[in-house]
Design an enzyme around this catalytic site. Sequence first.
Site, mmCIF file in Angstrom:
data_model
loop_
_atom_site.group_PDB
_atom_site.id
_atom_site.type_symbol
_atom_site.label_atom_id
_atom_site.label_comp_id
_atom_site.label_asym_id
_atom_site.label_seq_id
_atom_site.Cartn_x
_atom_site.Cartn_y
_atom_site.Cartn_z
ATOM 1 C CB CYS A 167 42.211 39.905 33.320
ATOM 2 S SG CYS A 167 41.949 39.854 34.729
HETATM 3 N N1 GLN Z 1 39.700 43.658 38.693
HETATM 4 C C1 GLN Z 1 39.674 42.451 38.415
HETATM 5 C C2 GLN Z 1 40.230 41.413 39.238
HETATM 6 O O1 GLN Z 1 40.492 41.618 40.279
HETATM 7 C C3 GLN Z 1 40.146 42.097 37.013
HETATM 8 C C4 GLN Z 1 41.430 42.343 36.932
HETATM 9 C C5 GLN Z 1 42.032 42.246 35.590
HETATM 10 O O2 GLN Z 1 41.711 42.752 34.485
HETATM 11 N N2 GLN Z 1 43.367 42.051 35.670
HETATM 12 O O3 GLN Z 1 40.173 40.310 38.924
#
Ligand code: GLN
Length: 236
Positions: A2
């Site tokens: 993210c």
């Molecule tokens: N693991 C978290 C999720 O599934 C954050 C994912 C991310 O940082 N892309 O939302």
Amino acid sequence: MCRHLGWLGGQVTLSSLVLDPPYGLRVQSYAPRRQKHCLLNADGWGVGFFDSASQDGTPRRWRSPAPLWGDTSFDSVAPALRSNCVVAAVRSATVGMPIDVSATAPFTDGRWLLSHNGIVDRAVLPLSAKAESVCDSAILAAMIFERGLDALGDTIQEIGAADPKARLNILAANGSRLLATTWHDTLSILRRPDGVVLASEPYDNDSDWEDVPDHHLVEVTADRVTLTALDATEGP
Ligand code: GLN
């Protein structure tokens, strides 16, 4: 993974932070420039902010499991929403995690807003009835809230030692403090005359953006920005 962004400073519109910049979170939802672990962030978005009209300081949240780039309602209202303290994120869900609002950052305990950019093995996290979702980030947020944000650096070091493959970039705010960690992903700081931005990647080409080194804790208050190295050497 993210991408997230935090703001602490004067009152600014949510659109000026999230939607208007040429490489802001809206553009990062489909064309991030520094993302290493996936291609785009289409699995939802969230904006949390502190509202000076609120009597008890409860943060407000607007979250969606749909891509930010197509949200015409937020596009319409964001120019009218102002805050001095914001945590916003666009999400690329980790494989196996649910895609719904409850799994979308920012998470809250009623006082803090928190976003996690990364991945962690849920087996190293304590079970929590307070986690909003079974998503790894929601369980991690519940653990950080439980331990207290003053222990953020210690908590991240401990989880990083228990799960050496974890990526643990956290961004949290409570209206007067902005905290972040770097743990295997990018983070940049922009010190503006009216406040400070922390962001997974710069939202424009301003030469004032500074990269935060990996394995650091960042604290932003009204009068200073403090960087503290975290210990990434301890094994389980
Ligand atoms: N693991 C978290 C999720 O599934 C954050 C994912 C991310 O940082 N892309 O939302």
